[in-house]
Design a protein around this motif. Sequence first.
Motif, PDB file in Angstrom:
ATOM      1  N   ILE A 210      -2.357  39.603  58.163  1.00 58.27           N
ATOM      2  CA  ILE A 210      -1.078  39.845  57.493  1.00 58.27           C
ATOM      3  C   ILE A 210      -1.133  41.201  56.783  1.00 58.27           C
ATOM      4  CG2 ILE A 210      -1.765  38.630  55.353  1.00 58.27           C
ATOM      5  CD1 ILE A 210       1.194  37.465  55.390  1.00 58.27           C
ATOM      6  N   LEU A 211       0.026  41.861  56.716  1.00 62.14           N
ATOM      7  CA  LEU A 211       0.091  43.207  56.123  1.00 62.14           C
ATOM      8  C   LEU A 211       1.282  43.272  55.162  1.00 62.14           C
ATOM      9  CD1 LEU A 211      -0.227  46.533  58.148  1.00 62.14           C
ATOM     10  CD2 LEU A 211       1.483  46.295  56.367  1.00 62.14           C
ATOM     11  N   PRO A 212       1.033  43.489  53.858  1.00 59.11           N
ATOM     12  CA  PRO A 212       2.159  43.659  52.927  1.00 59.11           C
ATOM     13  C   PRO A 212       2.682  45.099  53.040  1.00 59.11           C
ATOM     14  CG  PRO A 212       0.081  43.697  51.725  1.00 59.11           C
ATOM     15  CD  PRO A 212      -0.256  43.550  53.174  1.00 59.11           C
ATOM     16  N   GLN A 213       3.906  45.248  53.492  1.00 55.74           N
ATOM     17  CA  GLN A 213       4.469  46.584  53.747  1.00 55.74           C
ATOM     18  C   GLN A 213       4.985  47.219  52.463  1.00 55.74           C
ATOM     19  OE1 GLN A 213       7.292  46.583  56.962  1.00 55.74           O
ATOM     20  NE2 GLN A 213       8.085  48.617  56.491  1.00 55.74           N
ATOM     21  N   ALA A 214       4.446  48.405  52.116  1.00 58.94           N
ATOM     22  CA  ALA A 214       4.896  49.123  50.919  1.00 58.94           C
ATOM     23  C   ALA A 214       6.329  49.596  51.111  1.00 58.94           C
ATOM     24  CB  ALA A 214       3.980  50.310  50.653  1.00 58.94           C
ATOM     25  N   ASP A 215       7.093  49.642  50.012  1.00 60.67           N
ATOM     26  CA  ASP A 215       8.492  50.096  50.053  1.00 60.67           C
ATOM     27  C   ASP A 215       8.625  51.469  50.692  1.00 60.67           C
ATOM     28  OD1 ASP A 215       9.084  47.849  48.673  1.00 60.67           O
ATOM     29  OD2 ASP A 215       9.417  48.810  46.735  1.00 60.67           O
ATOM     30  N   SER A 216       7.610  52.317  50.445  1.00 61.00           N
ATOM     31  CA  SER A 216       7.679  53.710  50.880  1.00 61.00           C
ATOM     32  C   SER A 216       7.356  53.903  52.361  1.00 61.00           C
ATOM     33  CB  SER A 216       6.693  54.540  50.041  1.00 61.00           C
ATOM     34  OG  SER A 216       5.422  53.905  50.023  1.00 61.00           O
ATOM     35  N   ILE A 217       6.968  52.824  53.042  1.00 60.70           N
ATOM     36  CA  ILE A 217       6.582  52.927  54.465  1.00 60.70           C
ATOM     37  C   ILE A 217       7.671  52.349  55.357  1.00 60.70           C
ATOM     38  CG2 ILE A 217       4.861  52.217  56.178  1.00 60.70           C
ATOM     39  CD1 ILE A 217       3.898  54.326  54.063  1.00 60.70           C
ATOM     40  N   SER A 218       8.098  53.136  56.326  1.00 61.14           N
ATOM     41  CA  SER A 218       9.200  52.713  57.205  1.00 61.14           C
ATOM     42  C   SER A 218       8.717  51.755  58.296  1.00 61.14           C
ATOM     43  CB  SER A 218       9.834  53.941  57.872  1.00 61.14           C
ATOM     44  OG  SER A 218       8.921  54.516  58.795  1.00 61.14           O
ATOM     45  N   ASP A 219       9.646  50.935  58.779  1.00 63.03           N
ATOM     46  CA  ASP A 219       9.350  50.028  59.900  1.00 63.03           C
ATOM     47  C   ASP A 219       8.899  50.834  61.115  1.00 63.03           C
ATOM     48  OD1 ASP A 219      10.282  48.094  58.221  1.00 63.03           O
ATOM     49  OD2 ASP A 219      12.170  47.756  59.276  1.00 63.03           O
ATOM     50  N   ALA A 220       9.543  51.966  61.323  1.00 61.59           N
ATOM     51  CA  ALA A 220       9.254  52.794  62.507  1.00 61.59           C
ATOM     52  C   ALA A 220       7.805  53.274  62.503  1.00 61.59           C
ATOM     53  CB  ALA A 220      10.203  53.985  62.548  1.00 61.59           C
ATOM     54  N   LEU A 221       7.319  53.701  61.331  1.00 59.27           N
ATOM     55  CA  LEU A 221       5.937  54.196  61.248  1.00 59.27           C
ATOM     56  C   LEU A 221       4.947  53.082  61.566  1.00 59.27           C
ATOM     57  CD1 LEU A 221       3.996  56.529  60.583  1.00 59.27           C
ATOM     58  CD2 LEU A 221       4.060  55.801  58.197  1.00 59.27           C
ATOM     59  N   LEU A 222       5.166  51.897  61.003  1.00 55.96           N
ATOM     60  CA  LEU A 222       4.266  50.771  61.266  1.00 55.96           C
ATOM     61  C   LEU A 222       4.304  50.361  62.735  1.00 55.96           C
ATOM     62  CD1 LEU A 222       4.532  48.283  58.265  1.00 55.96           C
ATOM     63  CD2 LEU A 222       2.743  49.932  58.757  1.00 55.96           C
ATOM     64  N   SER A 223       5.499  50.286  63.299  1.00 55.95           N
ATOM     65  CA  SER A 223       5.610  49.820  64.698  1.00 55.95           C
ATOM     66  C   SER A 223       4.947  50.787  65.670  1.00 55.95           C
ATOM     67  CB  SER A 223       7.067  49.576  65.091  1.00 55.95           C
ATOM     68  OG  SER A 223       7.765  50.792  65.156  1.00 55.95           O
ATOM     69  N   ASN A 224       4.842  52.065  65.287  1.00 59.81           N
ATOM     70  CA  ASN A 224       4.118  53.045  66.122  1.00 59.81           C
ATOM     71  C   ASN A 224       2.718  52.571  66.439  1.00 59.81           C
ATOM     72  OD1 ASN A 224       6.094  54.939  66.293  1.00 59.81           O
ATOM     73  ND2 ASN A 224       5.301  56.291  64.702  1.00 59.81           N
ATOM     74  N   TYR A 225       2.097  51.914  65.451  1.00 54.55           N
ATOM     75  CA  TYR A 225       0.705  51.480  65.610  1.00 54.55           C
ATOM     76  C   TYR A 225       0.610  50.023  66.061  1.00 54.55           C
ATOM     77  CZ  TYR A 225       0.004  55.819  63.098  1.00 54.55           C
ATOM     78  OH  TYR A 225       0.029  57.141  62.743  1.00 54.55           O
TER      79      TYR A 225
END
Length: 380
Positions: free
Chosen positions: A228-243
Amino acid sequence: MPQPPKRIFFSAGESSGDQHAANMFLELKKSRPDIKALGMGSQKMAQAGIDIRYDSANIGVIGVVEVIKQYAEIHRALNLMKQLVANERPDLLVCVDYKEFNFKLAKYAKQLGIKVLFYVSPQVWAWRPGRVKKYGAVIDMMAVIFPFETQYYQAENIPVRYVGHPSVDKVHPQYAKSEALQQFGLDATKPVVGLLPGSRNNEIKRLLPVMIAAAEQLQVTLPNVQFILPQADSISDALLSNYLQHTTTVIKCVKNQPYDVIQCCDAVMTTSGTATLEVALLAVPMVIVYKLAAMTYWLGRLLVNTPFIGLPNIIAGKSIIKELIQHEASADNMANEIKRILTDIEYQQEMRNHLTQVKQALGQGGGSKNMAALALEMLP
């Protein structure tokens, strides 16, 4: 004739500073509802009612190389803040973290005769202790968040106040662990591993691919493990989905509930920084990982005078959590340490005990209230 409301100028350059300033201002409003605030910050400060004149989301970077790349924008922001301070003439300037930038802004404000309260000390105990005197010359008060920091300022007769660490107040899950597990679709009978790759884009780019590779290895050796990964407010969905789109390992991403996510974990891979303290406050075993641009890392090695970079280790004064820095921050090393935490119960319990001691060392909290009281003391 009624006095005009007092005005405070806030300068926060990163997401953690944005949160600290917002919390402090909300506490100030309880005592002085008429108080006004403006300055540099981002979403949290704006939501708290601070008039944001520059959005610091554009300049929240770390490391020498990254700062050089953003230098023109950082320089523009500093000039804008100086101009605003000169034009607005606030009753108090509160500089929150973001050390080098805020040092220059504080120096400028002091020359104009504006009182300066600096919140979150530079890590003078780690590098360049001579900076204590330099900061003392440009501030009226240093508010520190670790109890051991006061001695460095007291030794130079610089006004200092220990206000408590802001994380102590905010690290509280909303739900019971059993409820959170259910909400996130996690099986309570299987181990859960958290991935905390950071709140800055460059941290995600450096650390998330290695964390994903470590998760893939763990899934082979411990097939029951959930991620599980808690997504920081400052990080976009697009950046995470890249990886995340390039792996077959299931990694659940959860927004806006970091502490509920962390409490569900049996072990965590986390980037160095405030996140390590938040994990420690929830007594969850972890491995601390960090990677910087090569030049930043080597410069740091020349300047830094501390055996640890992880805050739990620094507070404990010894190595209680394994740190994997630069070339040691490999998928193999991360996977091996997480596997040891999950399978060696004695090792896991010893780590939990040490983390409980770290929590006790940080005290009862009240950081935002203490900061508000200190600001009110300093207002003319």
